[in-house]
Scaffold this active site. Structure first.
Site, mmCIF file in Angstrom:
data_model
loop_
_atom_site.group_PDB
_atom_site.id
_atom_site.type_symbol
_atom_site.label_atom_id
_atom_site.label_comp_id
_atom_site.label_asym_id
_atom_site.label_seq_id
_atom_site.Cartn_x
_atom_site.Cartn_y
_atom_site.Cartn_z
ATOM 1 N N GLN A 12 -3.152 -8.310 -1.796
ATOM 2 C CA GLN A 12 -2.894 -6.894 -1.562
ATOM 3 C C GLN A 12 -2.796 -6.088 -2.860
ATOM 4 O O GLN A 12 -2.851 -4.858 -2.832
ATOM 5 C CB GLN A 12 -1.619 -6.713 -0.746
ATOM 6 C CG GLN A 12 -0.336 -7.088 -1.465
ATOM 7 C CD GLN A 12 0.895 -6.644 -0.688
ATOM 8 O OE1 GLN A 12 0.858 -6.468 0.526
ATOM 9 N NE2 GLN A 12 1.997 -6.466 -1.383
ATOM 10 N N ARG A 42 5.082 -2.816 -5.894
ATOM 11 C CA ARG A 42 4.249 -2.048 -4.959
ATOM 12 C C ARG A 42 2.834 -1.962 -5.516
ATOM 13 O O ARG A 42 2.605 -2.076 -6.724
ATOM 14 C CB ARG A 42 4.807 -0.631 -4.762
ATOM 15 C CG ARG A 42 6.239 -0.573 -4.258
ATOM 16 C CD ARG A 42 6.364 -0.993 -2.806
ATOM 17 N NE ARG A 42 5.603 -0.149 -1.915
ATOM 18 C CZ ARG A 42 6.048 1.010 -1.411
ATOM 19 N NH1 ARG A 42 7.248 1.480 -1.743
ATOM 20 N NH2 ARG A 42 5.299 1.703 -0.558
ATOM 21 N N TRP A 78 -1.896 2.812 -5.518
ATOM 22 C CA TRP A 78 -2.734 3.263 -4.412
ATOM 23 C C TRP A 78 -3.953 4.050 -4.898
ATOM 24 O O TRP A 78 -4.067 5.268 -4.723
ATOM 25 C CB TRP A 78 -1.898 4.064 -3.428
ATOM 26 C CG TRP A 78 -0.859 3.221 -2.734
ATOM 27 C CD1 TRP A 78 -0.553 1.914 -2.979
ATOM 28 C CD2 TRP A 78 0.005 3.635 -1.684
ATOM 29 N NE1 TRP A 78 0.449 1.487 -2.140
ATOM 30 C CE2 TRP A 78 0.811 2.511 -1.337
ATOM 31 C CE3 TRP A 78 0.203 4.828 -0.987
ATOM 32 C CZ2 TRP A 78 1.785 2.564 -0.339
ATOM 33 C CZ3 TRP A 78 1.166 4.890 0.006
ATOM 34 C CH2 TRP A 78 1.943 3.772 0.330
ATOM 35 N N ASP A 85 -3.247 -0.533 6.059
ATOM 36 C CA ASP A 85 -1.809 -0.308 6.193
ATOM 37 C C ASP A 85 -1.486 1.149 6.548
ATOM 38 O O ASP A 85 -2.322 2.039 6.447
ATOM 39 C CB ASP A 85 -1.140 -0.694 4.875
ATOM 40 C CG ASP A 85 0.329 -1.073 5.033
ATOM 41 O OD1 ASP A 85 0.837 -1.042 6.163
ATOM 42 O OD2 ASP A 85 0.952 -1.416 4.006
ATOM 43 N N GLU A 93 1.575 6.016 9.704
ATOM 44 C CA GLU A 93 2.708 6.611 10.422
ATOM 45 C C GLU A 93 3.286 7.846 9.733
ATOM 46 O O GLU A 93 4.179 8.497 10.273
ATOM 47 C CB GLU A 93 3.849 5.585 10.546
ATOM 48 C CG GLU A 93 3.456 4.243 11.079
ATOM 49 C CD GLU A 93 3.061 3.265 9.977
ATOM 50 O OE1 GLU A 93 3.065 2.064 10.258
ATOM 51 O OE2 GLU A 93 2.734 3.700 8.840
ATOM 52 N N ASP A 125 6.681 -4.961 9.057
ATOM 53 C CA ASP A 125 7.452 -5.510 7.933
ATOM 54 C C ASP A 125 8.798 -6.049 8.402
ATOM 55 O O ASP A 125 9.834 -5.390 8.241
ATOM 56 C CB ASP A 125 7.661 -4.422 6.872
ATOM 57 C CG ASP A 125 6.364 -3.963 6.249
ATOM 58 O OD1 ASP A 125 5.348 -4.662 6.397
ATOM 59 O OD2 ASP A 125 6.361 -2.886 5.624
ATOM 60 N N HIS A 132 2.540 -14.042 3.729
ATOM 61 C CA HIS A 132 2.787 -12.925 2.823
ATOM 62 C C HIS A 132 3.859 -13.338 1.819
ATOM 63 O O HIS A 132 4.813 -14.030 2.177
ATOM 64 C CB HIS A 132 3.249 -11.690 3.594
ATOM 65 C CG HIS A 132 2.999 -10.399 2.862
ATOM 66 N ND1 HIS A 132 3.572 -10.101 1.641
ATOM 67 C CD2 HIS A 132 2.232 -9.328 3.189
ATOM 68 C CE1 HIS A 132 3.158 -8.905 1.244
ATOM 69 N NE2 HIS A 132 2.348 -8.416 2.158
#
Length: 674
Positions: free
Chosen positions: A283, A296, A299, A400, A403, A467, A532
């Protein structure tokens, strides 16, 4: 009386009957509909929503006049016999479905409550992915896509800390995948054709009250004699998931991060130890950044050659060795990235009311929201997927999020973000689907999503449960993924899985070897097997650090591949008919009353019963078997229906198969091996 394709619509005794099911009724001399006005107050913080409503008016529509035409019954509903405020047109479409079309007399009405007749003994399933309850009776369920939150139980310390320190604690109803669709044990489904905020209340013994923050276009009903036939009809309406690539049957999708060398070295170590690996899920292929939550991704959806040197050629070398490469993407761009600048220059982002790019806080970094209501932005992002992922050589990815659409954005097409919010995951799924289809890669590439809603079914080949915490909690740990799969399966999404070992490590939750191994056992009996590292990899157990766990994982992946012929048949049943892979016991045993309240066991296809061990330090496990002849997978001992306490050492979860299964020889081979 009206009939079409063997379906009947009748109004008698002050009640509208559809195939002998009560749908709307004034028989009790009480209103079944209320209309009104409300003023919502919604605040979002990192995907978690605080939602309040001030109800300005709630008018009971206690008077009706009915008109019968050649093809419909039309209800004109009013308060105390005054002018009509709500019109409901009930008719049968060409498939024999009951359609309730709703219109209001004034646009100022933005609240609607409908009551559907119910019996006290009715059970209700669906409403998208629900992680705390399977039978929804006795609770109400706000339907709003969001982060599910941490802990998801207001009585636990984890959720308390998440709420007070992070504004991130969940509740029993918070979910990535809400859907205004449910199935009743009266053997009908009810689907609302709308994406407005809704709250479905199943607490009253005599009715189900459906609340909408807006006026839905329609409600749709169908009935069937069996639950399987009902799911076939529901997925005829909503669409069905595409099939899975055959390479996914070759073993585990190993979740790993840290660059090219670390990935290959770890794969090599595990394969030499006997672990079957179909691919790697990296990822962080686009780079990383560090936050207080943990590591993280950066992006900016293109390969980071510094972290993954040589990946552009290595990806093809791995594929020749039978190792597919899966990456990561979501529909947002960090505002310090190259792609953000490109999108900003072309006006591809949603705006705020001042006309500036709307930036969303994703946890110590801000991102622009690619505006999918702008056809140019939609196509730009779709082509980005084609070029940067598909053409690069990725055989899959995690698609991913979805939302986070704020309700105060200004969208390109001027549409209401209060309605678009729940629809956004479907638009995101559609963007991925079209990229794969236009690249002629359907059936070769798999992407998996956590967010969804009505319409996602036809665009999302694989769901994952989101998650979960790396612990044993019922509402947010391993156990929660079982009702999640069952409920979303009853909503037409039958291909689903979860992160082996969980993901979220916060407030003292740290993954243990036992948790990882029990999770791997469960996902062995799944359509898709993927691990994961979690949000804090260095603080949590990783399988490659422990020889016992590696040996256990090798056994799990070997069983997974041994089940290929059976699993492919079950996956095909979902693709062709909409019957979920992980299914509740009552789907196959409708006469078994006990089966309707079991939420922590599932049938893997029609012939395999799985009762995962979801608590730590368990030597035995209580199992319920429906009335049939069952064979314990590990010992070969035969059992009849009933309650049993089964020995469950690590590596031997409570799994049984039907003695008369057409795949009994497949299961017997596993018994002999292990």
């Amino acid at each position: 009386m009206m009939e079409k394709n063997g379906n009947s619509l009748v109004f008698k005794y002050q009640t509208l009957f559809y195939n002998n099911r009560q749908i709307l009724s004034y028989a009790t001399n009480e209103a079944f509909a209320f209309i009104g006005q409300g003023d919502e107050n919604i605040k979002m913080y990192r995907g978690n929503f605080k939602i309040e409503d001030y109800v300005i008016s709630r008018i009971p529509l206690n008077h009706f006049e009915i008109t019968e035409t050649s093809d419909s019954f039309i209800f004109n509903l009013s308060s105390n016999g005054q002018e009509s405020l709500l019109k409901i047109k009930a008719s049968l479409d060409s498939f024999g479905r009951l359609i309730l079309n709703l219109t209001v007399s004034e646009d100022s009405y933005n609240r609607l409550w409908l009551r559907l007749p119910a019996q006290a003994e009715d059970k209700i399933y669906g409403c998208g992915e629900q992680l705390s309850y399977f039978n929804l009776r006795g609770q109400h369920f706000p339907l709003w896509t969001s982060e599910p939150g941490i802990g998801r139980n207001k009585n636990t310390m984890t959720t308390f800390k998440a709420d007070t320190q992070d504004q991130a604690g969940g509740d029993y109803y918070t979910t990535n995948f809400p859907e205004p669709t449910f199935i009743s044990t009266e053997k009908y489904y009810c689907h609302t054709n709308s994406y407005v905020y809704a709250d479905f209340d199943f607490r009253n013994a005599d009715f189900h009250e459906l609340q909408y923050w807006g006026i839905p276009e329609s409600l749709i009903f169908e009935t069937a004699e069996t639950y399987k036939d009902l799911l076939v009809k529901l997925t005829n309406l909503l669409g069905r998931q595409p099939g899975l690539p055959e390479w996914t049957d070759q073993g585990l999708l190993l979740g790993i991060q840290g660059g090219t060398a670390r990935t290959y070295e770890t794969v090599d170590k595990l394969r030499k130890a006997g672990v079957k690996i179909a691919g790697v899920f990296c990822q962080d292929w686009e780079g990383t950044q560090q936050t207080s939550f943990g590591k993280r991704n950066f992006w900016n959806w293109q390969w980071d050659p510094k972290l993954y040197p040589g990946l552009d050629t290595k990806i093809n070398d791995w594929k020749k060795e039978g190792i597919r490469f899966l990456s990561y993407i979501n529909p947002y761009l960090v505002n310090t990235s190259e792609l953000y600048l490109e999108a900003a220059n072309h006006n591809y982002f949603a705006r705020n009311h001042d006309g500036d790019i709307y930036l969303v806080d994703f946890g110590e970094f801000n991102c622009g929201v690619v505006d999918f209501t702008n056809p140019a932005a939609f196509n730009w992002f779709k082509n980005l997927i084609k070029t940067n992922l598909i053409d690069f050589g990725c055989d899959g990815w995690m698609a991913d999020f979805g939302e986070y659409l704020p309700i105060d954005v200004v969208l390109y097409d001027g549409s209401d973000p209060m309605i678009r919010h729940n629809q956004w995951p479907m638009l995101w799924a559609k963007c991925n689907y079209e990229a794969v289809k236009e690249s002629d890669k359907l059936g070769e590439i798999v992407y998996f999503m956590r967010a969804g809603t009505a319409g996602s079914q036809q665009y999302c080949p694989m769901l994952w449960a989101g998650d979960q915490s790396v612990n044993w909690s019922l509402d947010d740990g391993l156990a929660s993924t079982i009702p999640a799969a069952l409920s979303v399966g009853m909503t037409g999404m039958g291909l689903t899985h979860s992160d082996i070992g969980g993901y979220t490590s916060l407030h003292g939750n740290v993954r243990t070897p036992e948790l990882f191994m029990r999770w791997a056992e469960m996902e062995t009996f799944s359509p898709f097997m993927r691990s994961h590292e979690g949000n804090r990899p260095t603080e949590n157990f990783q399988v490659w650090d422990d020889d016992e766990a590696i040996h256990h994982l090798a056994m799990c992946t070997n069983v997974f591949t041994d089940l290929t012929s059976y699993r492919q048949a079950v996956v095909r049943e979902n693709t062709e008919l909409g019957i979920p892979v992980k299914r509740p016991l009552f789907i196959e045993y409708e006469a078994d009353k006990a089966a309707y309240d079991i939420k922590y066991e599932y049938l893997f296809g029609p012939d395999v019963l799985v009762a995962p061990v979801y608590d730590e330090c368990q030597a035995t496990w209580d199992v319920y078997l429906p009335d049939d002849n069952w064979i314990h997978l590990w010992s070969g001992v035969e059992y009849q229906g009933g309650n049993y306490t089964i020995e469950v050492p690590i590596g031997q979860p409570a799994v049984f198969y039907r003695k008369n299964s057409a795949y009994a020889d497949v299961f017997e081979t596993i018994t002999d091996k292990y």
